[in-house]
Design a protein around this motif. Structure first.
Motif, PDB file in Angstrom:
ATOM      1  N   SER A 268       0.834  -1.215   0.000  1.00  0.00           N
ATOM      2  CA  SER A 268       0.000   0.000   0.000  1.00  0.00           C
ATOM      3  C   SER A 268       0.865   1.259   0.000  1.00  0.00           C
ATOM      4  O   SER A 268       1.855   1.318   0.740  1.00  0.00           O
ATOM      5  N   PRO A 269       0.480   2.257  -0.783  1.00  0.00           N
ATOM      6  CA  PRO A 269       1.282   3.491  -0.823  1.00  0.00           C
ATOM      7  C   PRO A 269       1.314   4.174   0.539  1.00  0.00           C
ATOM      8  O   PRO A 269       2.377   4.529   1.035  1.00  0.00           O
ATOM      9  N   ILE A 270       0.163   4.357   1.151  1.00  0.00           N
ATOM     10  CA  ILE A 270       0.078   5.027   2.448  1.00  0.00           C
ATOM     11  C   ILE A 270      -0.215   3.963   3.499  1.00  0.00           C
ATOM     12  O   ILE A 270      -1.149   3.174   3.333  1.00  0.00           O
ATOM     13  N   LYS A 271       0.570   3.940   4.546  1.00  0.00           N
ATOM     14  CA  LYS A 271       0.391   2.872   5.547  1.00  0.00           C
ATOM     15  C   LYS A 271      -0.713   3.215   6.544  1.00  0.00           C
ATOM     16  O   LYS A 271      -1.402   2.317   7.024  1.00  0.00           O
ATOM     17  N   ALA A 272      -0.850   4.493   6.892  1.00  0.00           N
ATOM     18  CA  ALA A 272      -1.939   4.869   7.807  1.00  0.00           C
ATOM     19  C   ALA A 272      -2.334   6.321   7.576  1.00  0.00           C
ATOM     20  O   ALA A 272      -1.495   7.151   7.198  1.00  0.00           O
ATOM     21  N   ALA A 273      -3.635   6.591   7.791  1.00  0.00           N
ATOM     22  CA  ALA A 273      -4.124   7.969   7.688  1.00  0.00           C
ATOM     23  C   ALA A 273      -4.461   8.438   9.097  1.00  0.00           C
ATOM     24  O   ALA A 273      -5.060   7.686   9.873  1.00  0.00           O
ATOM     25  N   ILE A 274      -4.056   9.649   9.425  1.00  0.00           N
ATOM     26  CA  ILE A 274      -4.269  10.175  10.786  1.00  0.00           C
ATOM     27  C   ILE A 274      -5.346  11.265  10.716  1.00  0.00           C
ATOM     28  O   ILE A 274      -5.185  12.254   9.991  1.00  0.00           O
ATOM     29  N   PHE A 275      -6.421  11.067  11.467  1.00  0.00           N
ATOM     30  CA  PHE A 275      -7.539  12.032  11.452  1.00  0.00           C
ATOM     31  C   PHE A 275      -7.864  12.564  12.845  1.00  0.00           C
ATOM     32  O   PHE A 275      -8.042  11.753  13.764  1.00  0.00           O
ATOM     33  N   PRO A 276      -8.061  13.883  12.986  1.00  0.00           N
ATOM     34  CA  PRO A 276      -8.786  14.339  14.178  1.00  0.00           C
ATOM     35  C   PRO A 276     -10.280  14.121  13.888  1.00  0.00           C
ATOM     36  O   PRO A 276     -10.706  14.334  12.746  1.00  0.00           O
ATOM     37  N   LEU A 277     -11.044  13.687  14.863  1.00  0.00           N
ATOM     38  CA  LEU A 277     -12.455  13.372  14.597  1.00  0.00           C
ATOM     39  C   LEU A 277     -13.194  14.559  13.984  1.00  0.00           C
ATOM     40  O   LEU A 277     -13.895  14.429  12.989  1.00  0.00           O
ATOM     41  N   ILE A 278     -13.009  15.740  14.596  1.00  0.00           N
ATOM     42  CA  ILE A 278     -13.557  16.966  14.018  1.00  0.00           C
ATOM     43  C   ILE A 278     -12.471  18.047  14.060  1.00  0.00           C
ATOM     44  O   ILE A 278     -11.417  17.833  14.659  1.00  0.00           O
ATOM     45  N   ARG A 279     -12.784  19.200  13.467  1.00  0.00           N
ATOM     46  CA  ARG A 279     -11.743  20.240  13.417  1.00  0.00           C
ATOM     47  C   ARG A 279     -11.714  21.040  14.715  1.00  0.00           C
ATOM     48  O   ARG A 279     -12.062  22.214  14.754  1.00  0.00           O
ATOM     49  N   ASP A 280     -11.312  20.367  15.743  1.00  0.00           N
ATOM     50  CA  ASP A 280     -11.179  21.003  17.051  1.00  0.00           C
ATOM     51  C   ASP A 280      -9.683  21.217  17.308  1.00  0.00           C
ATOM     52  O   ASP A 280      -8.878  20.325  17.014  1.00  0.00           O
ATOM     53  N   LYS A 281      -9.344  22.392  17.831  1.00  0.00           N
ATOM     54  CA  LYS A 281      -7.929  22.763  18.011  1.00  0.00           C
ATOM     55  C   LYS A 281      -7.128  21.695  18.750  1.00  0.00           C
ATOM     56  O   LYS A 281      -6.012  21.336  18.369  1.00  0.00           O
ATOM     57  N   ARG A 282      -7.735  21.185  19.880  1.00  0.00           N
ATOM     58  CA  ARG A 282      -6.980  20.219  20.701  1.00  0.00           C
ATOM     59  C   ARG A 282      -6.771  18.897  19.946  1.00  0.00           C
ATOM     60  O   ARG A 282      -5.706  18.305  19.974  1.00  0.00           O
ATOM     61  N   LEU A 283      -7.835  18.467  19.229  1.00  0.00           N
ATOM     62  CA  LEU A 283      -7.717  17.197  18.486  1.00  0.00           C
ATOM     63  C   LEU A 283      -6.714  17.332  17.350  1.00  0.00           C
ATOM     64  O   LEU A 283      -5.900  16.430  17.093  1.00  0.00           O
ATOM     65  N   ILE A 284      -6.764  18.494  16.680  1.00  0.00           N
ATOM     66  CA  ILE A 284      -5.827  18.724  15.558  1.00  0.00           C
ATOM     67  C   ILE A 284      -4.386  18.685  16.065  1.00  0.00           C
ATOM     68  O   ILE A 284      -3.517  18.030  15.481  1.00  0.00           O
ATOM     69  N   SER A 285      -4.164  19.339  17.191  1.00  0.00           N
ATOM     70  CA  SER A 285      -2.798  19.387  17.718  1.00  0.00           C
ATOM     71  C   SER A 285      -2.307  17.971  18.093  1.00  0.00           C
ATOM     72  O   SER A 285      -1.175  17.592  17.787  1.00  0.00           O
ATOM     73  N   TYR A 286      -3.194  17.207  18.692  1.00  0.00           N
ATOM     74  CA  TYR A 286      -2.860  15.829  19.055  1.00  0.00           C
ATOM     75  C   TYR A 286      -2.546  14.984  17.816  1.00  0.00           C
ATOM     76  O   TYR A 286      -1.550  14.261  17.759  1.00  0.00           O
ATOM     77  N   ALA A 287      -3.436  15.132  16.818  1.00  0.00           N
ATOM     78  CA  ALA A 287      -3.287  14.331  15.584  1.00  0.00           C
ATOM     79  C   ALA A 287      -1.994  14.700  14.870  1.00  0.00           C
ATOM     80  O   ALA A 287      -1.267  13.830  14.373  1.00  0.00           O
ATOM     81  N   LYS A 288      -1.701  16.017  14.837  1.00  0.00           N
ATOM     82  CA  LYS A 288      -0.471  16.451  14.143  1.00  0.00           C
ATOM     83  C   LYS A 288       0.776  15.945  14.852  1.00  0.00           C
ATOM     84  O   LYS A 288       1.772  15.612  14.218  1.00  0.00           O
ATOM     85  N   ASP A 289       0.709  15.910  16.172  1.00  0.00           N
ATOM     86  CA  ASP A 289       1.843  15.372  16.948  1.00  0.00           C
ATOM     87  C   ASP A 289       2.096  13.910  16.585  1.00  0.00           C
ATOM     88  O   ASP A 289       3.243  13.491  16.381  1.00  0.00           O
TER      89      ASP A 289
END
Ligand code: ATP
Length: 490
Positions: free
Chosen positions: A386-407
């Protein structure tokens, strides 16, 4: 869950729509039989390459790898027989205004009109061989008209007239200097094998390799294919993954059988289905081959060659001796004499492999979602490819979730090829990842902030499970590692 069939047209269109394969020079209306690999295609292609390379070189201590040049001395192509013999014979059909390759036309005729081995079939075969050897192609043209062979593209099965027969050398000729003298003809290589043969002595002198041993390489080759259609199946610029195995002449049968088995096992390890492969023994041999087998694969347009396994005897080395005046001999300890090694070749087209893997993986599924039925297009690639092994998503566009997901994305993207996505609903994001074959989607939700766990959703079964962030690397590795494939080769 019900599976629906996918057509060849849908395969080509999916490859383009999802960034796997684009027609080359498309903004200038494209160029026949040349393709570019897109942002996901390049990873799939590289993963196939890596799997081949490692299973040839890394796990076999008697095979080494090279990367030789595309442009080589013109005499190489004389010695290899490509200048005089790397030709195809074509017949021109008046009604369909198309040319057809003689060997494929005859093969098709035998398959549809003369299915059984009859005296007539034998006689025809002998006649064709004789005329080809004597270069009496006009007699073949006469015969084709006499047996009223129908052009494959012809709609009206009665009328058909073959008006021309001609030969065509498949090599691209190029001038190396602006006003190149006609005598020195350079060619774009039509196979990678010659770069291996011409470096045989270098390898022998600089490595510890002793017969039997192999030299492998992956590289671009070029052929002036006249009937260039069927997408990646028949291209004018493509890549080959070739391995030349140097042996003692009296071990030809043994090693041919060995490599036939070994290569089939490699194909089967990818899990595309045992029934999709079969061996085909060549009746008409290439100019260098003594015995030749194809591993054929069942593409959407039928069983066709995927890999060639040939005994090239000492044809190439013997001719390079003659043209280069260098000696390609090794010492036979038992007989206290020298010999020119024989060669067993395995040659698989990388782009044909891509097509086999990609087209077998593409599925249309009807899934029952509570009361409603939905369709999903899914690329069920082996996770190791597979080209991409995993996709990382924040459930919704919430600042805290985005920061966690980006980390999480930052921490893991040195280990795996990942994608980070925050647009659209989770459902839409899942569908997009299904379509490019991503085996795992990782979702960060509000619960994550409390328990340091994320939800993993697996592509094929759509199962979900929660795992600790600290275990994520191990989970992705377990699901996508190429080691699973290597184990199947043992
Ligand atoms: P074919 O009979 O289909 O023309 P070939 O017998 O000429 O193939 P080889 O010279 O044995 O092919 O090349 C080895 C491998 O390279 C083939 O098994 C195939 O996978 C790949 N290959 C050959 N020609 C093409 C092409 N035009 N486009 C893509 N792959 C190709």
């Amino acid at each position: 869950m019900k599976n629906n069939k996918i057509s060849f047209k849908e395969i080509v269109s999916h490859a383009k729509q999802y960034g796997f394969v684009f027609p080359s020079s498309e903004i200038y209306d494209g160029i026949n039989a040349i393709y570019d690999y897109g942002q996901y295609g390049i990873y799939l292609k590289n993963n196939i390459k890596e799997y081949w390379w490692k299973s040839m070189i890394q796990i076999n201590e008697n095979i080494i790898g090279l990367d030789t040049s595309i442009l080589m001395h013109p005499n190489i192509w004389k010695a290899s027989g490509h200048v005089s013999k790397f030709k195809e014979i074509f017949l021109y059909n008046e009604e369909t205004k198309s040319s057809y390759r003689l060997d494929l036309l005859i093969e098709n005729y035998f398959k549809t009109n003369l299915k059984k081995e009859t005296k007539l079939k034998h006689k025809l075969r002998k006649y064709l061989d004789k005329k080809l050897k004597r270069n009496e192609t006009y007699k073949i043209l006469k015969l084709i008209n006499k047996i009223k062979l129908i052009a494959p593209k012809h709609k009206n099965n009665k009328l058909t007239k073959w008006t021309k027969i001609y030969e065509y050398n498949l090599m691209f000729k190029i001038p190396l200097k602006e006003h190149e003298h006609e005598k020195k003809k350079f060619y774009l290589r039509p196979e990678t094998a010659q770069g291996i043969f011409t470096n045989f002595l270098n390898v022998l002198n600089t490595s510890k390799m002793k017969i039997p041993f192999g030299i492998a390489q992956i590289g671009k080759v070029f052929r002036k294919e006249i009937i260039a259609r069927q997408f990646l199946f028949r291209m004018r610029e493509f890549e080959q993954m070739e391995m030349q195995f140097f042996i003692h002449p009296n071990q030809e049968e043994k090693w041919l059988e060995y490599w036939k088995k070994k290569r089939l096992k490699w194909h089967l390890s990818l899990g595309l289905g045992k029934k999709k492969y079969r061996f085909y023994e060549h009746e008409q041999l290439a100019h260098y081959a003594k015995k030749a087998y194809d591993i054929q694969f069942k593409f959407t347009f039928g069983f066709k060659e995927l890999e060639g396994i040939h005994s090239r005897t000492n044809f190439d080395l013997k001719n390079h001796e003659k043209y280069s005046k260098k000696r390609f001999r090794v010492f036979d300890k038992e007989k206290k004499t020298v010999y020119i090694p024989y060669i067993i070749e395995t040659s698989v087209g990388l782009d044909r492999m891509f097509l086999a893997v990609f087209s077998s993986a593409l599925k249309k599924e009807t899934i029952k979602d509570t009361d409603t039925k939905k369709e999903r297009i899914i690329l069920k690639l082996n996770p190791a490819l597979s080209p991409i092994k995993a996709a990382i998503f924040p459930l919704i566009r919430d600042k805290r979730l985005i920061s966690y997901a980006k980390d999480i994305y930052q921490n893991l993207n040195l280990d795996f090829i990942l994608i980070y996505e925050e647009n659209d609903s989770i459902g839409k994001r899942y569908r997009r990842q299904d379509a490019i074959g991503t085996p795992i989607c990782v979702t960060i939700d509000f619960q994550t902030l409390k328990d340091k766990c994320v939800t993993l959703r697996f592509r094929d079964k759509m199962l979900q499970k929660r795992v600790l962030i600290k275990d994520l690397k191990r989970e992705i590795k377990k699901e996508t590692s190429m080691n699973q494939l290597f184990k199947l080769l043992r």
